[in-house]
Design an enzyme around this catalytic site. Structure first.
Site, PDB file in Angstrom:
ATOM      1  N   SER A  92       0.855  -1.186   0.000  1.00  0.00           N
ATOM      2  CA  SER A  92       0.000   0.000   0.000  1.00  0.00           C
ATOM      3  C   SER A  92       0.885   1.227   0.000  1.00  0.00           C
ATOM      4  O   SER A  92       2.057   1.161   0.400  1.00  0.00           O
ATOM      5  CB  SER A  92      -0.883  -0.009   1.257  1.00  0.00           C
ATOM      6  OG  SER A  92      -1.483   1.250   1.482  1.00  0.00           O
ATOM      7  N   TYR A 137      -3.154  -1.498  10.000  1.00  0.00           N
ATOM      8  CA  TYR A 137      -3.048  -1.715   8.562  1.00  0.00           C
ATOM      9  C   TYR A 137      -1.709  -1.194   8.040  1.00  0.00           C
ATOM     10  O   TYR A 137      -1.000  -1.889   7.305  1.00  0.00           O
ATOM     11  CB  TYR A 137      -4.201  -1.010   7.857  1.00  0.00           C
ATOM     12  CG  TYR A 137      -4.219  -1.161   6.351  1.00  0.00           C
ATOM     13  CD1 TYR A 137      -4.655  -2.340   5.754  1.00  0.00           C
ATOM     14  CD2 TYR A 137      -3.805  -0.119   5.520  1.00  0.00           C
ATOM     15  CE1 TYR A 137      -4.681  -2.481   4.376  1.00  0.00           C
ATOM     16  CE2 TYR A 137      -3.828  -0.249   4.148  1.00  0.00           C
ATOM     17  CZ  TYR A 137      -4.268  -1.430   3.575  1.00  0.00           C
ATOM     18  OH  TYR A 137      -4.294  -1.555   2.208  1.00  0.00           O
TER      19      TYR A 137
END
Length: 241
Positions: A124, A137
């Protein structure tokens, strides 16, 4: 000879687009997921179970030469560190990180024997920059970035390449679920929130899963044969600022 891709989490979102892209280009695609997908050969597999992952990949490797592994399975928890429970942290790491660890460990003997292979981790933009309310996350995506670098160095001598692909805001079911939860909690209008998210991107729009899939295919191809140990960002310019 037909090439083989082992993909985790290929039934929806970015994973679905990746499965479609590789299948369209002649790959034999094995989709390891807990829900069936519409592209590739579905193999029901909970990637949080190390033994199951190893057995599934070992079975595939006994019948096919595995050329590419893409670790995509993952989820998001929206919370800062105080609001993140131990159970939430462990569950997220079991899927996002341990799942990738298990798949990588399982596929390496086959790739070493073949003398080549490509491993791609779907990380990400949060492997490079922080965002609010995304503690666990972001932590997991940093771990995937590290996994790509260390694996690249350790296995370069076997002609095995490893990279992390770092998407920004991409229009997937995960994205829409996050927006829906925010709107339910805040009372905001979803159309307005979606427009605001698009406006935050320098290119003025949300990315599409097919764009990520195209970059994944390039990184897995011989055209990227000198690319390893890298973090490849596809975020519409978000992390450039």
């Amino acid at each position: 000879m037909q090439k083989t891709l082992v993909l985790t989490g290929g039934s929806s979102g970015i994973g679905l687009a990746i499965a479609a892209k590789f299948e369209a280009n002649g790959f034999n695609v094995f989709n390891l997921d807990i829900q069936p997908g519409i592209h590739g050969q579905f193999v029901e597999c909970d990637v949080t179970n190390h033994t199951t992952v190893c057995n599934v990949i070992s079975d595939i490797a006994s019948k096919h030469s595995i050329n590419v592994l893409i670790c995509n399975a993952g989820k998001h928890v929206s919370a800062n560190i105080e609001a993140t429970s131990e159970a939430e942290l462990l569950a997220l790491f079991n899927l996002n990180v341990k799942g990738a660890f298990s798949a990588t460990q399982a596929v390496l003997p086959s790739m070493k024997s073949n003398g080549n292979g490509v491993i791609l981790y779907i990380a990400s933009e949060q492997a490079l920059v922080a965002k609010t309310n995304s503690f666990a996350y972001s932590l997991s995506k940093h771990a995937l970035a590290s996994m790509a670098k260390t694996t690249a160095l350790d296995y370069a001598k076997f002609n095995i390449r490893a990279n992390a692909l770092c998407p920004g805001t991409i229009e997937t079911p995960l994205y829409h679920n996050a927006i829906d939860r925010y709107c339910e909690q805040s009372g905001a209008d979803k159309t307005e929130v979606h427009a605001q998210e698009a406006a935050m991107q320098p290119l003025g729009r949300i990315g599409q899963p097919e764009e990520v899939a195209a970059m994944a295919y390039f990184l897995a191809s011989d055209d990227a044969s000198f690319v390893t140990g890298s973090l490849q960002v596809i975020d519409g310019g978000y992390t450039a600022g």
